[in-house]
Design a protein around this motif. Structure first.
Motif, PDB file in Angstrom:
ATOM      1  N   LEU A  63      -9.978   4.278  -6.515  1.00  0.00           N
ATOM      2  CA  LEU A  63     -10.843   3.874  -5.068  1.00  0.00           C
ATOM      3  C   LEU A  63     -11.832   4.519  -4.807  1.00  0.00           C
ATOM      4  O   LEU A  63     -12.751   4.277  -3.916  1.00  0.00           O
ATOM      5  CB  LEU A  63      -9.738   5.022  -3.825  1.00  0.00           C
ATOM      6  CG  LEU A  63      -9.603   4.427  -2.783  1.00  0.00           C
ATOM      7  CD1 LEU A  63      -9.465   3.212  -2.244  1.00  0.00           C
ATOM      8  CD2 LEU A  63      -8.181   5.213  -1.825  1.00  0.00           C
ATOM      9  N   CYS A 104       1.056   3.787  -3.254  1.00  0.00           N
ATOM     10  CA  CYS A 104       1.043   5.443  -3.404  1.00  0.00           C
ATOM     11  C   CYS A 104       2.009   6.005  -3.284  1.00  0.00           C
ATOM     12  O   CYS A 104       2.532   7.045  -4.237  1.00  0.00           O
ATOM     13  CB  CYS A 104       0.399   5.776  -1.665  1.00  0.00           C
ATOM     14  SG  CYS A 104      -1.197   5.008  -2.224  1.00  0.00           S
ATOM     15  N   PHE A 144      -9.893   3.202   3.309  1.00  0.00           N
ATOM     16  CA  PHE A 144     -10.244   2.135   3.120  1.00  0.00           C
ATOM     17  C   PHE A 144     -10.230   0.940   3.260  1.00  0.00           C
ATOM     18  O   PHE A 144     -11.098  -0.130   3.852  1.00  0.00           O
ATOM     19  CB  PHE A 144      -9.971   2.178   1.726  1.00  0.00           C
ATOM     20  CG  PHE A 144     -10.778   1.135   0.713  1.00  0.00           C
ATOM     21  CD1 PHE A 144     -12.009   1.073   0.538  1.00  0.00           C
ATOM     22  CD2 PHE A 144     -10.116   0.023  -0.130  1.00  0.00           C
ATOM     23  CE1 PHE A 144     -12.335  -0.182   0.251  1.00  0.00           C
ATOM     24  CE2 PHE A 144     -10.457  -0.827  -0.449  1.00  0.00           C
ATOM     25  CZ  PHE A 144     -11.878  -1.104  -0.522  1.00  0.00           C
ATOM     26  N   LEU A 187      -6.802   9.229  -7.043  1.00  0.00           N
ATOM     27  CA  LEU A 187      -7.601   8.444  -5.678  1.00  0.00           C
ATOM     28  C   LEU A 187      -8.960   7.853  -7.196  1.00  0.00           C
ATOM     29  O   LEU A 187      -9.936   7.837  -6.476  1.00  0.00           O
ATOM     30  CB  LEU A 187      -8.318   8.910  -5.243  1.00  0.00           C
ATOM     31  CG  LEU A 187      -7.768   9.787  -3.852  1.00  0.00           C
ATOM     32  CD1 LEU A 187      -8.363  10.933  -3.122  1.00  0.00           C
ATOM     33  CD2 LEU A 187      -6.556   8.439  -3.156  1.00  0.00           C
ATOM     34  N   HIS A 212      -6.430   4.999   1.369  1.00  0.00           N
ATOM     35  CA  HIS A 212      -6.490   4.225   1.122  1.00  0.00           C
ATOM     36  C   HIS A 212      -6.076   3.294   2.400  1.00  0.00           C
ATOM     37  O   HIS A 212      -6.881   2.292   3.237  1.00  0.00           O
ATOM     38  CB  HIS A 212      -4.769   3.502   0.483  1.00  0.00           C
ATOM     39  CG  HIS A 212      -4.680   3.995  -0.972  1.00  0.00           C
ATOM     40  ND1 HIS A 212      -5.178   4.817  -1.719  1.00  0.00           N
ATOM     41  CD2 HIS A 212      -4.972   2.105  -1.595  1.00  0.00           C
ATOM     42  CE1 HIS A 212      -4.455   4.630  -2.538  1.00  0.00           C
ATOM     43  NE2 HIS A 212      -4.842   3.392  -2.539  1.00  0.00           N
ATOM     44  N   SER A 238      -3.507  10.276  -0.745  1.00  0.00           N
ATOM     45  CA  SER A 238      -3.546   8.965  -1.415  1.00  0.00           C
ATOM     46  C   SER A 238      -3.638   7.973   0.142  1.00  0.00           C
ATOM     47  O   SER A 238      -4.102   6.464  -0.291  1.00  0.00           O
ATOM     48  CB  SER A 238      -2.951   9.038  -1.610  1.00  0.00           C
ATOM     49  OG  SER A 238      -2.670   7.304  -2.957  1.00  0.00           O
ATOM     50  N   TYR A 239      -2.240   7.732   0.673  1.00  0.00           N
ATOM     51  CA  TYR A 239      -1.674   6.898   1.514  1.00  0.00           C
ATOM     52  C   TYR A 239      -2.686   7.142   3.116  1.00  0.00           C
ATOM     53  O   TYR A 239      -3.506   5.988   3.402  1.00  0.00           O
ATOM     54  CB  TYR A 239      -0.608   7.200   2.139  1.00  0.00           C
ATOM     55  CG  TYR A 239      -0.300   6.084   3.124  1.00  0.00           C
ATOM     56  CD1 TYR A 239      -0.386   4.804   2.376  1.00  0.00           C
ATOM     57  CD2 TYR A 239       0.256   6.301   4.530  1.00  0.00           C
ATOM     58  CE1 TYR A 239      -0.256   3.591   3.213  1.00  0.00           C
ATOM     59  CE2 TYR A 239       0.983   5.036   5.046  1.00  0.00           C
ATOM     60  CZ  TYR A 239       0.284   3.621   4.770  1.00  0.00           C
ATOM     61  OH  TYR A 239       0.824   2.743   5.173  1.00  0.00           O
ATOM     62  N   ALA A 256       0.484  -1.197  -0.093  1.00  0.00           N
ATOM     63  CA  ALA A 256       0.652   0.285   0.352  1.00  0.00           C
ATOM     64  C   ALA A 256       1.294   1.549  -0.415  1.00  0.00           C
ATOM     65  O   ALA A 256       0.540   2.124  -1.160  1.00  0.00           O
ATOM     66  CB  ALA A 256      -0.945   0.394   0.933  1.00  0.00           C
TER      67      ALA A 256
END
Length: 232
Positions: free
Chosen positions: A197, A45, A156, A194, A153, A149-150, A41
């Motif tokens: 996602l 990213c 999520f 994103l 994630h 972004s991280y 992950a």
């Protein structure tokens, strides 16, 4: 991505502000991911945001494994040192170039967010996601995009692991969304960071609210999957 709401965030006792010196370990291992998923992950990213290639992903993964073999509290600062320690004049040019490139990218991120990179002991992602989070940004850059972004994630994966599907639990609000959702952005995967996602977040009680000054310049995937409201 502006500082318009900093007063609201400051006056909200439930809101945590992830400013550059915030004492939060961004690279801590989350309880809701396996080690392989966690490494993948962050590495994905990083290379997507900084437009790096496969060699950079291999170098980052190798360095990440070295850090995890020596400590239970990895940090981005430790990862940066591990990457620099891999450099050898006997390596191929492409490997040396990848090592240098990853080290410089991590260094740039560390300069923007020293607190997130050097803090080892902090609250967990589980505790972080119990609060509202505000990320103040003056001028959007790669470091801001990597953080956004991280965290998206991690949110999520956190909600998926806990099977949080019912209702609406989290709203991700992006002001000046044209900076992150412009249709002509060209990160390594060719779409806004994103984009893929965003479609999956909805399944796990998370929505996005994005403001932009132009509809025509927004990513087509975003426009096709979100409710659009025009305000003049």
């Amino acid at each position: 991505v502006k500082r318009d709401s900093v007063a609201d965030a400051t006056n909200n006792p439930d809101c945590l502000i992830l400013h550059p010196d915030a004492p939060f370990n961004l690279l801590q291992k989350p309880q809701f991911l396996s080690e392989d998923e966690y490494v993948s992950a962050f590495t994905t990213c990083l290379v997507d945001v900084y437009y790096a290639a496969e060699h950079a992903k291999q170098v980052t993964t190798e360095a990440f494994r070295r850090v995890l073999s020596t400590t239970s509290t990895p940090t981005i600062a430790a990862l940066h040192e591990a990457v620099k320690g891999m450099y050898s004049k006997s390596d191929t040019y492409s490997r040396r170039d990848a090592i240098t490139g990853v080290a410089l990218r991590l260094e740039r991120f560390s300069h923007t967010y020293p607190g997130l990179c050097n803090t080892a002991q902090s609250i967990t992602f589980d505790e972080l996601f119990k609060h509202s989070i505000y990320i103040p940004v003056t001028a959007l850059n790669e470091a801001n995009k990597l953080l956004l972004s991280y965290l998206a994630h991690m949110l999520f994966f956190h909600n998926m692991a806990k099977d949080l599907r019912n209702g609406l639990r989290t709203v991700i609000y992006l002001d000046e969304g044209i900076l992150t959702w412009h249709k002509n952005q060209q990160p390594i995967q060719g779409t806004p960071l994103l984009s893929y996602l965003e479609n999956m977040l909805r399944e796990y009680a998370t929505a996005m609210v994005i403001t932009a000054c132009s509809i025509t310049q927004l990513d087509s995937m975003l426009k096709s999957s979100m409710f659009l409201q025009v305000s003049l």
